[in-house]
Design a protein around this motif. Sequence first.
Motif, PDB file in Angstrom:
ATOM      1  N   GLU A 165       0.886  -1.136   0.163  1.00  0.00           N
ATOM      2  CA  GLU A 165       0.182  -0.060   0.139  1.00  0.00           C
ATOM      3  C   GLU A 165       0.994   1.267   0.014  1.00  0.00           C
ATOM      4  OE1 GLU A 165      -2.569  -0.232   3.320  1.00  0.00           O
ATOM      5  OE2 GLU A 165      -3.967  -1.892   2.286  1.00  0.00           O
ATOM      6  N   LEU A 166       1.921   1.252   0.900  1.00  0.00           N
ATOM      7  CA  LEU A 166       2.985   2.501   0.855  1.00  0.00           C
ATOM      8  C   LEU A 166       3.375   2.673  -0.538  1.00  0.00           C
ATOM      9  CD1 LEU A 166       4.363   4.745   2.391  1.00  0.00           C
ATOM     10  CD2 LEU A 166       6.151   2.742   3.024  1.00  0.00           C
ATOM     11  N   ARG A 167       3.949   1.649  -1.183  1.00  0.00           N
ATOM     12  CA  ARG A 167       4.664   1.975  -2.273  1.00  0.00           C
ATOM     13  C   ARG A 167       3.630   2.173  -3.601  1.00  0.00           C
ATOM     14  NH1 ARG A 167       9.206  -3.046  -2.197  1.00  0.00           N
ATOM     15  NH2 ARG A 167      10.221  -2.386  -0.264  1.00  0.00           N
ATOM     16  N   ASN A 168       2.472   1.888  -3.578  1.00  0.00           N
ATOM     17  CA  ASN A 168       1.443   2.357  -4.453  1.00  0.00           C
ATOM     18  C   ASN A 168       0.993   4.111  -4.301  1.00  0.00           C
ATOM     19  OD1 ASN A 168       1.708   0.002  -6.263  1.00  0.00           O
ATOM     20  ND2 ASN A 168       0.236  -0.758  -4.733  1.00  0.00           N
ATOM     21  N   LEU A 169       1.373   4.659  -3.198  1.00  0.00           N
ATOM     22  CA  LEU A 169       0.814   5.801  -3.016  1.00  0.00           C
ATOM     23  C   LEU A 169       1.834   6.904  -4.156  1.00  0.00           C
ATOM     24  CD1 LEU A 169       0.985   5.930   1.056  1.00  0.00           C
ATOM     25  CD2 LEU A 169      -0.932   5.717  -0.512  1.00  0.00           C
ATOM     26  N   GLU A 170       0.816   7.728  -4.405  1.00  0.00           N
ATOM     27  CA  GLU A 170       1.522   8.620  -5.280  1.00  0.00           C
ATOM     28  C   GLU A 170       2.356   9.617  -4.630  1.00  0.00           C
ATOM     29  OE1 GLU A 170      -1.890  10.381  -7.648  1.00  0.00           O
ATOM     30  OE2 GLU A 170      -1.455   8.768  -9.430  1.00  0.00           O
ATOM     31  N   VAL A 171       3.431  10.146  -5.305  1.00  0.00           N
ATOM     32  CA  VAL A 171       4.318  11.130  -4.813  1.00  0.00           C
ATOM     33  C   VAL A 171       4.709  12.071  -5.794  1.00  0.00           C
ATOM     34  CG1 VAL A 171       5.328   9.598  -3.078  1.00  0.00           C
ATOM     35  CG2 VAL A 171       6.497   9.681  -5.222  1.00  0.00           C
ATOM     36  N   TYR A 172       4.844  13.148  -5.588  1.00  0.00           N
ATOM     37  CA  TYR A 172       5.610  14.156  -6.517  1.00  0.00           C
ATOM     38  C   TYR A 172       7.087  13.939  -6.838  1.00  0.00           C
ATOM     39  CZ  TYR A 172       1.475  17.164  -5.651  1.00  0.00           C
ATOM     40  OH  TYR A 172       0.342  17.534  -5.600  1.00  0.00           O
ATOM     41  N   CYS A 173       7.516  14.180  -8.305  1.00  0.00           N
ATOM     42  CA  CYS A 173       8.866  14.184  -8.568  1.00  0.00           C
ATOM     43  C   CYS A 173       9.738  14.643  -7.739  1.00  0.00           C
ATOM     44  CB  CYS A 173       8.865  14.342  -9.936  1.00  0.00           C
ATOM     45  SG  CYS A 173      10.812  14.279 -10.535  1.00  0.00           S
ATOM     46  N   THR A 174      10.843  14.308  -7.423  1.00  0.00           N
ATOM     47  CA  THR A 174      11.579  14.966  -6.244  1.00  0.00           C
ATOM     48  C   THR A 174      12.287  16.324  -7.118  1.00  0.00           C
ATOM     49  OG1 THR A 174      13.621  13.657  -7.099  1.00  0.00           O
ATOM     50  CG2 THR A 174      12.103  12.887  -5.104  1.00  0.00           C
ATOM     51  N   ASN A 175      12.132  16.353  -8.262  1.00  0.00           N
ATOM     52  CA  ASN A 175      12.713  17.540  -9.021  1.00  0.00           C
ATOM     53  C   ASN A 175      11.695  18.883  -9.229  1.00  0.00           C
ATOM     54  OD1 ASN A 175      15.283  16.622  -9.485  1.00  0.00           O
ATOM     55  ND2 ASN A 175      14.265  15.291 -11.377  1.00  0.00           N
ATOM     56  N   ALA A 176      10.581  18.370  -8.439  1.00  0.00           N
ATOM     57  CA  ALA A 176       9.469  19.537  -8.459  1.00  0.00           C
ATOM     58  C   ALA A 176      10.098  20.961  -7.664  1.00  0.00           C
ATOM     59  CB  ALA A 176       8.330  19.151  -7.698  1.00  0.00           C
ATOM     60  N   PRO A 177       9.730  22.101  -8.301  1.00  0.00           N
ATOM     61  CA  PRO A 177       8.329  22.175  -9.055  1.00  0.00           C
ATOM     62  C   PRO A 177       8.805  22.353 -10.640  1.00  0.00           C
ATOM     63  CG  PRO A 177       9.395  24.450  -8.373  1.00  0.00           C
ATOM     64  CD  PRO A 177      10.243  23.272  -7.907  1.00  0.00           C
ATOM     65  N   ASP A 178      10.123  21.978 -11.324  1.00  0.00           N
ATOM     66  CA  ASP A 178      10.381  22.184 -12.544  1.00  0.00           C
ATOM     67  C   ASP A 178       9.709  20.819 -13.205  1.00  0.00           C
ATOM     68  OD1 ASP A 178      11.985  24.088 -12.310  1.00  0.00           O
ATOM     69  OD2 ASP A 178      13.972  22.913 -11.911  1.00  0.00           O
ATOM     70  N   CYS A 179       9.470  19.854 -12.533  1.00  0.00           N
ATOM     71  CA  CYS A 179       8.809  18.628 -13.071  1.00  0.00           C
ATOM     72  C   CYS A 179       7.638  18.494 -12.171  1.00  0.00           C
ATOM     73  CB  CYS A 179       9.535  17.389 -12.831  1.00  0.00           C
ATOM     74  SG  CYS A 179       8.924  15.763 -13.464  1.00  0.00           S
ATOM     75  N   ALA A 181      14.366   8.909 -16.427  1.00  0.00           N
ATOM     76  CA  ALA A 181      14.154   9.363 -17.550  1.00  0.00           C
ATOM     77  C   ALA A 181      13.805  10.828 -17.405  1.00  0.00           C
ATOM     78  CB  ALA A 181      13.281   8.548 -18.158  1.00  0.00           C
ATOM     79  N   CYS A 182      13.853  11.343 -16.102  1.00  0.00           N
ATOM     80  CA  CYS A 182      13.179  12.697 -15.798  1.00  0.00           C
ATOM     81  C   CYS A 182      14.219  13.735 -16.430  1.00  0.00           C
ATOM     82  CB  CYS A 182      12.974  12.869 -14.435  1.00  0.00           C
ATOM     83  SG  CYS A 182      12.420  14.552 -13.795  1.00  0.00           S
ATOM     84  N   PRO A 183      13.671  14.577 -17.213  1.00  0.00           N
ATOM     85  CA  PRO A 183      14.364  15.527 -18.115  1.00  0.00           C
ATOM     86  C   PRO A 183      14.955  16.534 -16.995  1.00  0.00           C
ATOM     87  CG  PRO A 183      12.249  16.090 -18.561  1.00  0.00           C
ATOM     88  CD  PRO A 183      12.194  14.712 -17.795  1.00  0.00           C
ATOM     89  N   TYR A 184      14.479  16.838 -16.001  1.00  0.00           N
ATOM     90  CA  TYR A 184      15.105  17.755 -14.812  1.00  0.00           C
ATOM     91  C   TYR A 184      15.749  17.285 -13.790  1.00  0.00           C
ATOM     92  CZ  TYR A 184      11.412  20.548 -17.003  1.00  0.00           C
ATOM     93  OH  TYR A 184      10.457  21.216 -17.840  1.00  0.00           O
ATOM     94  N   GLU A 185      16.355  16.077 -14.149  1.00  0.00           N
ATOM     95  CA  GLU A 185      17.160  15.206 -13.074  1.00  0.00           C
ATOM     96  C   GLU A 185      18.547  15.991 -13.282  1.00  0.00           C
ATOM     97  OE1 GLU A 185      18.396  12.361 -10.018  1.00  0.00           O
ATOM     98  OE2 GLU A 185      16.602  13.511 -10.747  1.00  0.00           O
ATOM     99  N   HIS A 186      19.447  16.241 -12.157  1.00  0.00           N
ATOM    100  CA  HIS A 186      20.576  16.859 -12.537  1.00  0.00           C
ATOM    101  C   HIS A 186      21.714  15.570 -12.474  1.00  0.00           C
ATOM    102  CE1 HIS A 186      18.633  20.533 -10.902  1.00  0.00           C
ATOM    103  NE2 HIS A 186      19.697  20.968 -11.162  1.00  0.00           N
ATOM    104  N   LEU A 187      22.501  15.730 -13.713  1.00  0.00           N
ATOM    105  CA  LEU A 187      23.453  14.979 -14.003  1.00  0.00           C
ATOM    106  C   LEU A 187      24.786  15.342 -14.212  1.00  0.00           C
ATOM    107  CD1 LEU A 187      21.297  12.489 -16.340  1.00  0.00           C
ATOM    108  CD2 LEU A 187      21.850  12.144 -13.899  1.00  0.00           C
ATOM    109  N   LYS A 188      25.979  14.716 -13.794  1.00  0.00           N
ATOM    110  CA  LYS A 188      27.296  15.120 -14.151  1.00  0.00           C
ATOM    111  C   LYS A 188      27.506  14.865 -15.680  1.00  0.00           C
ATOM    112  CE  LYS A 188      32.148  14.786 -12.778  1.00  0.00           C
ATOM    113  NZ  LYS A 188      33.119  14.457 -11.676  1.00  0.00           N
ATOM    114  N   CYS A 189      28.248  15.666 -16.199  1.00  0.00           N
ATOM    115  CA  CYS A 189      28.848  15.422 -17.713  1.00  0.00           C
ATOM    116  C   CYS A 189      29.632  14.159 -17.642  1.00  0.00           C
ATOM    117  CB  CYS A 189      29.346  16.704 -18.306  1.00  0.00           C
ATOM    118  SG  CYS A 189      30.371  16.353 -19.925  1.00  0.00           S
ATOM    119  N   SER A 190      29.491  13.312 -18.868  1.00  0.00           N
ATOM    120  CA  SER A 190      30.223  12.110 -18.709  1.00  0.00           C
ATOM    121  C   SER A 190      31.457  12.208 -19.384  1.00  0.00           C
ATOM    122  CB  SER A 190      29.502  10.943 -19.441  1.00  0.00           C
ATOM    123  OG  SER A 190      29.010  11.262 -20.716  1.00  0.00           O
TER     124      SER A 190
END
Length: 496
Positions: free
Chosen positions: A107-121, A136-145
């Motif tokens: 039940e806990l894992r089926n609860l809806e949450v907001y993306c951690t990159n809010a409010p951008d996402c 796959a979130c386009p607003y996730e912060h990633l380091k250049c590879s």
Amino acid sequence: MQVWSTTSGLMAAEVKECPEFSWQNSQELESFLSDLKICFVMRLEQQFVCPSCSGLVLNPHQTGCGHIFCAQCIRTYVENGEVSKCPLDNISIKSEEIFQDNCCKRELRNLEVYCTNAPDCTQRIPLCNLQDHLKACPYEHLKCSNSGCTDVLLRKNLLEHQRNVCSLRLEPCEHCGQSYPVSKLLDHQKTSCPEVEVQCSNKCPQMIKRHKMEQLQQDMLVQQGTLKDHSLVLGSLDRNISLCDSTLTTLQRSVEEQSLRICSMQHELEDLRGVLGSELHDELPSLRASLDSLRQQVAVTESLREHLGVLEQTCQRHTHLLDIHLEQLQFNEQRFHQLESTTFDGKLIWKVRDYWRWKEAGTPVNSMPFYTSRSGYKLSIRAYLGGDSSGRGTYLSLYVMIMRGDFDSLLPWPFCQNITLTLLDQSGSRNHASSTFTPDAISDSFCRPTSDSNVATGFPRFISHSDLEIPRNAVYVRDDTLFIKAKVDTTGLEDL
């Protein structure tokens, strides 16, 4: 909306998952959610909050008294099978009465949450799908590879940064094909790329690839070093020969002096033989000793003469080796100049010197070969500065010759490309004289060569001598030199 930190209330205990969940165990889930701020869409019910640590019950365990704790907290109350009291109702907790509450966990894992990159996402997803969404979130912060780059960007901007913006991105060298960081690519092309064309070391306008230039320079340095060594040996031999000549001259002079002395003494001996017979008899052993000494000196002189002959033979041998190296050096220089002047794009600008001498001689002048590509047709230009055939004596005649090349068996025949011959104006007015012809497919001049070159074909009356030497608005002959340009239309030709 409630914001929950998952830092507290987590543990690494292994749990059994239901088929519909993507996580393999609670350790992976807890590791992913650590240090994240979880924002639930609906207010979180109390049953999903650990009453002990007030954290999310990601790995819920239920006691016999009906209370739900996270696995880490329940372990503090029941350790090594010992009986403890429940902190809520003071009822004894037995280890055998504690079990995983998979229903609560589902039940806990089926609860809806907001993306951690809010409010951008603004995405709302079930807690169990948060990890997949963040991948796959386009607003996730990633380091250049790119190696060495420390920039951190949004996922939606990362690809553009890696391909076009990052100064440490790898791009292939347009000359040699090797990949280098963009910041070092220009320096590589300027200093070390072996395929970059550089100016000839002899300061001529011809460009040549760096690795070929270095190889030719090394060959010439080796030949020059060998030539210098032989020159030193030859100089040493010359000095030895001069010393031997000087010694031989001295000995010969001594021999002549001794011979004169002997002759003089013989005459004196003849004169005094009758008068001083007894005294001369006493002096004769001394004269014989002097004569023996003179004979020894003559023997030494002959030995030096033989040594001089050996030195002369050695000198001749080194002179022969020196001639061989000089011939090889001349061959390398000729090959170097030929490589400098060869073109591979179907174009040739030919500088013809000594115009008046060639015109009066009436003999043809041939240009250096040029090619339509690295593996294409081989051609050259032939000029009769005094005219040929119907233009003899009054016109400049220009012809093109198809020559036998290394790749003729791979090329289409007959040769069908248009050729333009141009006499260049040296005044800067660009009043060039040009003529173009299309090859005759049935002519032997454009079939595959069976000898060094086919019969030349072109324009016996290209330009009259009056228009060439005294033009109105151009200068074709300057400083006894004229320039002729040949251009092959390479349209439709494919590189092998």
